[in-house]
Design an enzyme around this catalytic site. Sequence first.
Site, PDB file in Angstrom:
ATOM      1  N   LYS A   9       0.830  -1.216   0.000  1.00 32.93           N
ATOM      2  CA  LYS A   9       0.000   0.000   0.000  1.00 32.93           C
ATOM      3  C   LYS A   9       0.864   1.266   0.000  1.00 32.93           C
ATOM      4  O   LYS A   9       0.584   2.213  -0.726  1.00 32.93           O
ATOM      5  CB  LYS A   9      -0.907   0.063   1.243  1.00 32.93           C
ATOM      6  CG  LYS A   9      -1.956  -0.999   1.343  1.00 32.93           C
ATOM      7  CD  LYS A   9      -2.904  -0.737   2.515  1.00 32.93           C
ATOM      8  CE  LYS A   9      -2.254  -0.662   3.869  1.00 32.93           C
ATOM      9  NZ  LYS A   9      -1.646  -1.910   4.373  1.00 32.93           N
ATOM     10  N   ARG A 154      11.884  -2.970  11.007  1.00 29.40           N
ATOM     11  CA  ARG A 154      10.911  -2.255  11.830  1.00 29.40           C
ATOM     12  C   ARG A 154      10.610  -3.038  13.096  1.00 29.40           C
ATOM     13  O   ARG A 154      10.533  -4.270  13.046  1.00 29.40           O
ATOM     14  CB  ARG A 154       9.613  -2.073  11.034  1.00 29.40           C
ATOM     15  CG  ARG A 154       9.484  -0.711  10.392  1.00 29.40           C
ATOM     16  CD  ARG A 154       8.338  -0.636   9.422  1.00 29.40           C
ATOM     17  NE  ARG A 154       7.026  -0.924   9.991  1.00 29.40           N
ATOM     18  CZ  ARG A 154       5.884  -0.664   9.381  1.00 29.40           C
ATOM     19  NH1 ARG A 154       5.885  -0.093   8.187  1.00 29.40           N
ATOM     20  NH2 ARG A 154       4.734  -0.971   9.933  1.00 29.40           N
TER      21      ARG A 154
HETATM   22  P1  AMP Z   1       1.289   0.628   8.924  1.00 29.41           P
HETATM   23  O1  AMP Z   1       2.615   1.198   8.575  1.00 29.41           O
HETATM   24  O2  AMP Z   1       0.161   1.224   8.139  1.00 29.41           O
HETATM   25  O3  AMP Z   1       1.278  -0.882   8.923  1.00 29.41           O
HETATM   26  O4  AMP Z   1       1.004   1.074  10.447  1.00 29.41           O
HETATM   27  C1  AMP Z   1       1.900   0.720  11.476  1.00 29.41           C
HETATM   28  C2  AMP Z   1       1.164   0.677  12.798  1.00 29.41           C
HETATM   29  O5  AMP Z   1       0.596   1.958  13.099  1.00 29.41           O
HETATM   30  C3  AMP Z   1      -0.018  -0.283  12.852  1.00 29.41           C
HETATM   31  O6  AMP Z   1       0.385  -1.617  13.123  1.00 29.41           O
HETATM   32  C4  AMP Z   1      -0.823   0.316  14.002  1.00 29.41           C
HETATM   33  O7  AMP Z   1      -0.232   0.044  15.258  1.00 29.41           O
HETATM   34  C5  AMP Z   1      -0.665   1.807  13.748  1.00 29.41           C
HETATM   35  N1  AMP Z   1      -1.713   2.312  12.830  1.00 29.41           N
HETATM   36  C6  AMP Z   1      -1.546   2.815  11.574  1.00 29.41           C
HETATM   37  N2  AMP Z   1      -2.722   3.190  11.047  1.00 29.41           N
HETATM   38  C7  AMP Z   1      -3.658   2.910  11.989  1.00 29.41           C
HETATM   39  C8  AMP Z   1      -5.076   3.054  12.029  1.00 29.41           C
HETATM   40  N3  AMP Z   1      -5.787   3.553  10.981  1.00 29.41           N
HETATM   41  N4  AMP Z   1      -5.725   2.674  13.166  1.00 29.41           N
HETATM   42  C9  AMP Z   1      -5.047   2.188  14.229  1.00 29.41           C
HETATM   43  N5  AMP Z   1      -3.721   2.021  14.252  1.00 29.41           N
HETATM   44  C10 AMP Z   1      -3.016   2.375  13.145  1.00 29.41           C
END
Ligand code: AMP
Length: 210
Positions: A9, A154
């Site tokens: 994404k 990460r």
């Molecule tokens: P991502 O890089 O989009 O996978 O986001 C990394 C982390 O940020 C996720 O595993 C959640 O802990 C937090 N996070 C990101 N977007 C959201 C969201 N829309 N709602 C809740 N937590 C989020």
Amino acid sequence: MIGKQGAGKGTQCSKLAAALGIAHISTGDMLRSAVKAGTEFGIMANEYMERGDLVPDEVILGIVEERLVQADCRDVGFVLDGFPRTWAQAIALDDLLAPDGVKLVINLDVPTEVVLDRLSSRRVCTGCGRTYSIYKPPSSDWTCDDCGHEVIQRADDTPEAISRRLALYDEVTSPLISWYEAKGKLVTIPGDRDFNDVAAEIAVAVDSAK
Ligand code: AMP
């Protein structure tokens, strides 16, 4: 754009937003910036992120609402990456964008075994966020080819956090797919292919939704 963690994404949204000349809003990136800056908010969010848990809805809604009312988003548009991820977030987004709601939802569909391998082999630059993998590392000693900062794994790409994140995706986020489908807003695009082929298909879907 909706899809499992590791579906691609981030890279696809960034290409799409650049092509359309609109903002790329990644809640994950916003949270990681706050963590890096060491703000009180970042320290709190990091506890959830490191475990692979979702940050509470009210926290995420606060930062997204604040961003979407800014002039660039309001007047030109935006690509949302990693939001909404829960019912409460999807409903709040609909309210925020009433009466039309979101224009298009792209479901970037990648099988779980593929994202598992992508996530566990993923490495990211601590400076600019560029993504590498153990199969395609930077050219010199885990130092970013673009900005020279260290390239690391990460904290939430550990096996425990990955399985928690994918379980949460299945339980909490994936039901949104059929909801958007019922509203006639969803296009599903298989994401386990060449990056440029996926990007081209996304561009076609966006053009037809305009
Ligand atoms: P991502 O890089 O989009 O996978 O986001 C990394 C982390 O940020 C996720 O595993 C959640 O802990 C937090 N996070 C990101 N977007 C959201 C969201 N829309 N709602 C809740 N937590 C989020």
